[in-house]
Scaffold this motif. Structure first.
Motif, PDB file in Angstrom:
ATOM      1  N   ASN A 167       2.526 -43.671  37.430  1.00 44.35           N
ATOM      2  CA  ASN A 167       2.598 -42.964  38.706  1.00 44.35           C
ATOM      3  C   ASN A 167       1.525 -43.457  39.672  1.00 44.35           C
ATOM      4  O   ASN A 167       1.753 -43.576  40.880  1.00 44.35           O
ATOM      5  N   GLY A 168       0.331 -43.732  39.141  1.00 45.11           N
ATOM      6  CA  GLY A 168      -0.766 -44.197  39.992  1.00 45.11           C
ATOM      7  C   GLY A 168      -0.477 -45.546  40.618  1.00 45.11           C
ATOM      8  O   GLY A 168      -0.659 -45.742  41.820  1.00 45.11           O
ATOM      9  N   PHE A 169       0.008 -46.488  39.817  1.00 43.66           N
ATOM     10  CA  PHE A 169       0.307 -47.813  40.345  1.00 43.66           C
ATOM     11  C   PHE A 169       1.485 -47.787  41.319  1.00 43.66           C
ATOM     12  O   PHE A 169       1.438 -48.418  42.379  1.00 43.66           O
ATOM     13  N   SER A 170       2.550 -47.063  40.978  1.00 41.41           N
ATOM     14  CA  SER A 170       3.721 -47.050  41.864  1.00 41.41           C
ATOM     15  C   SER A 170       3.403 -46.373  43.193  1.00 41.41           C
ATOM     16  O   SER A 170       3.762 -46.872  44.262  1.00 41.41           O
ATOM     17  N   GLY A 171       2.703 -45.232  43.126  1.00 43.66           N
ATOM     18  CA  GLY A 171       2.328 -44.555  44.363  1.00 43.66           C
ATOM     19  C   GLY A 171       1.277 -45.319  45.143  1.00 43.66           C
ATOM     20  O   GLY A 171       1.356 -45.433  46.362  1.00 43.66           O
ATOM     21  N   GLY A 172       0.289 -45.862  44.431  1.00 47.27           N
ATOM     22  CA  GLY A 172      -0.801 -46.587  45.094  1.00 47.27           C
ATOM     23  C   GLY A 172      -0.339 -47.864  45.751  1.00 47.27           C
ATOM     24  O   GLY A 172      -0.667 -48.133  46.909  1.00 47.27           O
ATOM     25  N   TRP A 173       0.446 -48.660  45.026  1.00 48.05           N
ATOM     26  CA  TRP A 173       0.924 -49.905  45.618  1.00 48.05           C
ATOM     27  C   TRP A 173       1.934 -49.638  46.729  1.00 48.05           C
ATOM     28  O   TRP A 173       2.047 -50.418  47.662  1.00 48.05           O
ATOM     29  N   GLY A 174       2.636 -48.514  46.634  1.00 49.82           N
ATOM     30  CA  GLY A 174       3.507 -48.130  47.745  1.00 49.82           C
ATOM     31  C   GLY A 174       2.701 -47.747  48.973  1.00 49.82           C
ATOM     32  O   GLY A 174       2.996 -48.166  50.100  1.00 49.82           O
ATOM     33  N   ASN A 175       1.644 -46.979  48.737  1.00 45.14           N
ATOM     34  CA  ASN A 175       0.775 -46.571  49.845  1.00 45.14           C
ATOM     35  C   ASN A 175       0.066 -47.751  50.508  1.00 45.14           C
ATOM     36  O   ASN A 175      -0.447 -47.622  51.621  1.00 45.14           O
ATOM     37  N   ALA A 301      -7.149 -51.433  58.095  1.00 46.39           N
ATOM     38  CA  ALA A 301      -6.365 -51.881  56.941  1.00 46.39           C
ATOM     39  C   ALA A 301      -7.138 -51.718  55.642  1.00 46.39           C
ATOM     40  O   ALA A 301      -6.549 -51.485  54.585  1.00 46.39           O
ATOM     41  N   CYS A 302      -8.463 -51.837  55.721  1.00 45.52           N
ATOM     42  CA  CYS A 302      -9.288 -51.715  54.509  1.00 45.52           C
ATOM     43  C   CYS A 302      -9.094 -50.352  53.852  1.00 45.52           C
ATOM     44  O   CYS A 302      -9.163 -50.228  52.625  1.00 45.52           O
ATOM     45  N   PHE A 303      -8.853 -49.323  54.675  1.00 45.16           N
ATOM     46  CA  PHE A 303      -8.649 -47.980  54.123  1.00 45.16           C
ATOM     47  C   PHE A 303      -7.403 -47.945  53.255  1.00 45.16           C
ATOM     48  O   PHE A 303      -7.446 -47.530  52.091  1.00 45.16           O
ATOM     49  N   GLY A 304      -6.278 -48.393  53.801  1.00 47.35           N
ATOM     50  CA  GLY A 304      -5.039 -48.348  53.039  1.00 47.35           C
ATOM     51  C   GLY A 304      -4.986 -49.357  51.915  1.00 47.35           C
ATOM     52  O   GLY A 304      -4.425 -49.094  50.844  1.00 47.35           O
ATOM     53  N   LEU A 305      -5.590 -50.526  52.128  1.00 44.50           N
ATOM     54  CA  LEU A 305      -5.523 -51.586  51.123  1.00 44.50           C
ATOM     55  C   LEU A 305      -6.325 -51.271  49.861  1.00 44.50           C
ATOM     56  O   LEU A 305      -6.129 -51.898  48.826  1.00 44.50           O
ATOM     57  N   ALA A 306      -7.215 -50.286  49.959  1.00 48.79           N
ATOM     58  CA  ALA A 306      -7.955 -49.879  48.758  1.00 48.79           C
ATOM     59  C   ALA A 306      -7.010 -49.331  47.692  1.00 48.79           C
ATOM     60  O   ALA A 306      -7.365 -49.233  46.517  1.00 48.79           O
ATOM     61  N   ASN A 307      -5.774 -48.999  48.096  1.00 46.68           N
ATOM     62  CA  ASN A 307      -4.779 -48.511  47.145  1.00 46.68           C
ATOM     63  C   ASN A 307      -4.414 -49.544  46.091  1.00 46.68           C
ATOM     64  O   ASN A 307      -3.783 -49.217  45.079  1.00 46.68           O
ATOM     65  N   PHE A 309      -6.277 -50.753  43.988  1.00 48.32           N
ATOM     66  CA  PHE A 309      -6.924 -50.362  42.742  1.00 48.32           C
ATOM     67  C   PHE A 309      -7.289 -48.888  42.674  1.00 48.32           C
ATOM     68  O   PHE A 309      -7.439 -48.342  41.573  1.00 48.32           O
ATOM     69  N   SER A 310      -7.458 -48.203  43.824  1.00 45.59           N
ATOM     70  CA  SER A 310      -8.000 -46.844  43.795  1.00 45.59           C
ATOM     71  C   SER A 310      -7.014 -45.815  43.238  1.00 45.59           C
ATOM     72  O   SER A 310      -7.345 -45.068  42.305  1.00 45.59           O
ATOM     73  N   ARG A 311      -5.818 -45.750  43.782  1.00 42.88           N
ATOM     74  CA  ARG A 311      -4.848 -44.784  43.240  1.00 42.88           C
ATOM     75  C   ARG A 311      -4.430 -45.140  41.816  1.00 42.88           C
ATOM     76  O   ARG A 311      -4.377 -44.254  40.959  1.00 42.88           O
ATOM     77  N   PRO A 312      -4.121 -46.418  41.514  1.00 44.33           N
ATOM     78  CA  PRO A 312      -3.862 -46.767  40.114  1.00 44.33           C
ATOM     79  C   PRO A 312      -5.042 -46.431  39.207  1.00 44.33           C
ATOM     80  O   PRO A 312      -4.857 -45.975  38.076  1.00 44.33           O
ATOM     81  N   GLY A 313      -6.270 -46.641  39.713  1.00 38.75           N
ATOM     82  CA  GLY A 313      -7.453 -46.303  38.936  1.00 38.75           C
ATOM     83  C   GLY A 313      -7.517 -44.819  38.635  1.00 38.75           C
ATOM     84  O   GLY A 313      -7.915 -44.407  37.543  1.00 38.75           O
ATOM     85  N   GLY A 314      -7.122 -44.003  39.622  1.00 33.56           N
ATOM     86  CA  GLY A 314      -7.089 -42.562  39.402  1.00 33.56           C
ATOM     87  C   GLY A 314      -6.116 -42.181  38.299  1.00 33.56           C
ATOM     88  O   GLY A 314      -6.423 -41.343  37.447  1.00 33.56           O
ATOM     89  N   GLY A 315      -4.932 -42.813  38.308  1.00 29.53           N
ATOM     90  CA  GLY A 315      -3.952 -42.546  37.257  1.00 29.53           C
ATOM     91  C   GLY A 315      -4.452 -42.978  35.898  1.00 29.53           C
ATOM     92  O   GLY A 315      -4.270 -42.269  34.892  1.00 29.53           O
ATOM     93  N   PHE A 364     -15.004 -43.550  50.759  1.00 26.91           N
ATOM     94  CA  PHE A 364     -14.167 -42.366  50.951  1.00 26.91           C
ATOM     95  C   PHE A 364     -12.726 -42.662  50.546  1.00 26.91           C
ATOM     96  O   PHE A 364     -12.079 -41.861  49.842  1.00 26.91           O
ATOM     97  N   SER A 365     -12.213 -43.824  50.947  1.00 30.56           N
ATOM     98  CA  SER A 365     -10.827 -44.176  50.636  1.00 30.56           C
ATOM     99  C   SER A 365     -10.611 -44.277  49.126  1.00 30.56           C
ATOM    100  O   SER A 365      -9.575 -43.843  48.611  1.00 30.56           O
ATOM    101  N   VAL A 366     -11.581 -44.827  48.418  1.00 33.46           N
ATOM    102  CA  VAL A 366     -11.446 -44.972  46.968  1.00 33.46           C
ATOM    103  C   VAL A 366     -11.314 -43.609  46.295  1.00 33.46           C
ATOM    104  O   VAL A 366     -10.430 -43.389  45.455  1.00 33.46           O
ATOM    105  N   PHE A 367     -12.155 -42.663  46.686  1.00 39.49           N
ATOM    106  CA  PHE A 367     -12.119 -41.347  46.054  1.00 39.49           C
ATOM    107  C   PHE A 367     -10.868 -40.560  46.435  1.00 39.49           C
ATOM    108  O   PHE A 367     -10.231 -39.933  45.581  1.00 39.49           O
ATOM    109  N   VAL A 368     -10.498 -40.581  47.703  1.00 34.70           N
ATOM    110  CA  VAL A 368      -9.361 -39.771  48.134  1.00 34.70           C
ATOM    111  C   VAL A 368      -8.052 -40.314  47.549  1.00 34.70           C
ATOM    112  O   VAL A 368      -7.144 -39.561  47.186  1.00 34.70           O
ATOM    113  N   GLN A 369      -7.957 -41.640  47.433  1.00 35.92           N
ATOM    114  CA  GLN A 369      -6.740 -42.226  46.874  1.00 35.92           C
ATOM    115  C   GLN A 369      -6.697 -42.084  45.354  1.00 35.92           C
ATOM    116  O   GLN A 369      -5.631 -41.900  44.764  1.00 35.92           O
ATOM    117  N   ALA A 370      -7.851 -42.162  44.710  1.00 39.00           N
ATOM    118  CA  ALA A 370      -7.898 -41.934  43.263  1.00 39.00           C
ATOM    119  C   ALA A 370      -7.465 -40.506  42.943  1.00 39.00           C
ATOM    120  O   ALA A 370      -6.776 -40.261  41.939  1.00 39.00           O
TER     121      ALA A 370
END
Length: 508
Positions: A167-175, A301-307, A309-315, A364-370
């Motif tokens: 879920n983290g990778f699919s949502g994060g890479w989508g984001n 772009a840096c904010f969104g591109l953190a996805n 690794f950040s959202r997948p990392g959270g998962g 901030f982006s890393v934590f919120v997306q994780a």
């Protein structure tokens, strides 16, 4: 009542049907990121790419706002209203998408929505007023409901120990589309303008790129996707392998589960904040630090591109915490991560240096997306029968949070953007506190262990089926899921405990 799992055919032959190792539901027990194995990993790549395309379309306008606002004579209020419209449409669309996934499957549900919203992206090229700008952003934003089908699809394809990562990778890479579009649209606009198009014509032509991309992903899902490990919903229902469920019962068990409402609230202040930032960050850096459009786009772009690794990392962290501490680990990880996101959001609005602002924004982006990734490490366990509804409620909560936040802090000129960002951080911290109220009787919560009544996974998931439904065998999938979710007990609990053969599901 006998709750033994129905007899299955030879285990070895079942495993040979799939490239990845699977559990009793044929969900993959491993997540191999760079594999295209059918059906599990193929579903993963189709889901994130299609969601990525919807994000690109939904946020294609913000990086070109300085040009669009001059062409259409937009005021700050017009831009704020359109930003709210872009995320408000998906509120109900996400809830509807969750129900659609439960009834017809994620493949048809997502492809249909993508194709229905693509015309709105094309129509952006012919808008001529603030009203028409608001309308195309509103209808394009409906496509963000594909997030729900993405998470439903992954939860249907991957087993409990790896579902957070999937879920983290699919949502994060989508984001990632929210960050990529900050680079893509200014670049496409510049190329078209350099070829010879007038500035106010070039931005219009540029919208054909995300629109076409979005349509191609929908066709790919229809041609190459598969709803479940064993086939598509239509065939499984026709053959009797998947019992037909009642819409009213699916909806009832979703909306009456309080855990879903709490996750909807907390998701409103991780994903909702991410949507808000996607709408305002380029303009914020452009106006506050007097940057060039292209430079502001790169920073945004840096904010969104953190996805990446950040959202997948959270998962991944959610899965790792569950392996050691069970569901309690997932809940604590989410609360800590999202609270830290609020702290850095407060700091972002208070610093006045460009370089410091960029660094704080990235942290901030890393934590919120994780935190987003961690949320959907919990969602699949709230309900087995109403997974789509719970996913839709949670996803819709993300959009509600974005709407409320933008209406309060970023609509018009009531607050400066930096003041609005700081106050948004305070909201994140406050709205994350209800996380401590989530309690699973079979696993416990943040502060308390499992119920003293020794409630099992079967007790919890069978409570969604009445005696008549169980007599028909409609509950068998829930039994398999309950058995496969024992990993949520963590290493500290006795995982060898088996449920008794006679179960009277308590109210949960």
């Amino acid at each position: 009542m006998d709750v033994e799992l129905p007899a299955s055919s030879d285990n070895e032959s079942q495993q040979q049907k799939f490239t990845l190792p699977v559990d009793s539901e044929h969900k993959a027990t491993e997540f191999r990121l760079f594999s295209l194995a059918k059906p599990h990993m193929r579903a993963f790549h189709l889901s994130w790419v299609s969601f990525f395309s919807c994000f690109v379309s939904s946020f294609a306008a913000p990086p070109l706002i300085p040009i669009i606002r001059d062409n259409l004579n937009l005021t700050a209020t017009d831009i704020g209203n359109a930003g709210v419209a872009s995320v408000s449409g998906a509120v109900f669309a996400r809830i509807a998408m969750g129900t659609a996934c439960d009834l017809v499957g994620p493949r048809l549900a997502s492809a249909s929505l993508i194709l229905l919203t693509a015309p709105a992206v094309y129509f952006t090229s012919i808008i001529s007023s603030a009203t028409s700008y608001l309308l195309v952003r509103f209808f394009t934003g409906f496509s963000l409901a594909t997030f729900v089908s993405t998470q439903f699809w992954m939860s249907s394809m991957f087993s409990a120990p790896v579902v957070g990562s999937a879920n983290g990778f699919s949502g994060g890479w989508g984001n990632l589309g929210g960050g990529a579009t900050q680079l893509i649209m200014p670049l496409v606009f510049s190329l078209i303008r350099d070829i010879g198009a007038a500035q106010f014509t070039a931005w219009r032509i540029a919208f054909f790129v995300p629109a076409l991309f979005q349509m191609l992903t929908a066709f790919s899902i229809l041609m190459f996707g598969q709803d479940m490990p064993d086939g598509n919903f239509h065939r499984l229902k026709k053959s009797g392998e998947k019992p037909k469920d009642e819409f009213s019962r699916v909806l009832y068990h979703g909306i009456t589960n309080y855990r879903g409402w709490i996750l909807a609230l907390t998701y409103g202040y991780c994903f909702g904040v991410e949507l808000t930032i996607d709408n305002i960050i380029a303009e914020y850096f452009y106006d506050r630090f007097n940057l060039k459009l292209h430079t502001a786009g790169i920073i945004a772009a840096c904010f969104g591109l953190a996805n990446v690794f950040s959202r997948p990392g959270g998962g991944y962290i959610s899965d790792a915490m569950a392996k050691r501490f069970g569901m309690k680990g997932r809940l604590w990880a989410l609360w800590v991560c999202q609270t830290l996101a609020g702290v850095f959001c407060i700091i972002l609005g208070m610093v006045g240096s460009l370089s410091v602002s960029i660094v704080v924004m990235i942290i901030f982006s890393v934590f919120v997306q994780a935190a987003c990734g961690m949320t959907f490490g919990i969602v699949p366990f709230v309900s087995r029968r109403s997974l789509g509804v719970i996913s839709g409620m949670t996803g819709g909560g993300g959009n509600v949070g974005a709407v409320v936040t933008q209406l309060i802090f970023f609509k018009g000129s009531k607050f400066s953007k930096e003041r609005g960002i700081t106050l948004m951080g305070v909201m994140i911290i406050i709205c994350t506190l209800p996380m401590c109220l989530i309690y699973f009787p079979q696993w416990g919560g943040m502060f308390f262990g499992p119920s003293s009544e020794r409630v099992t996974e079967e007790d919890y998931y069978l409570a969604e089926w009445n005696s008549k439904e169980q007599e028909k065998g409609s509950h068998h999938a829930s039994l398999k899921f309950a058995d496969n979710s024992r990993s949520e007990r963590g290493q500290k609990l006795n995982t060898s405990t088996r449920p008794s053969e006679e179960i009277t599901p308590p109210h949960v």
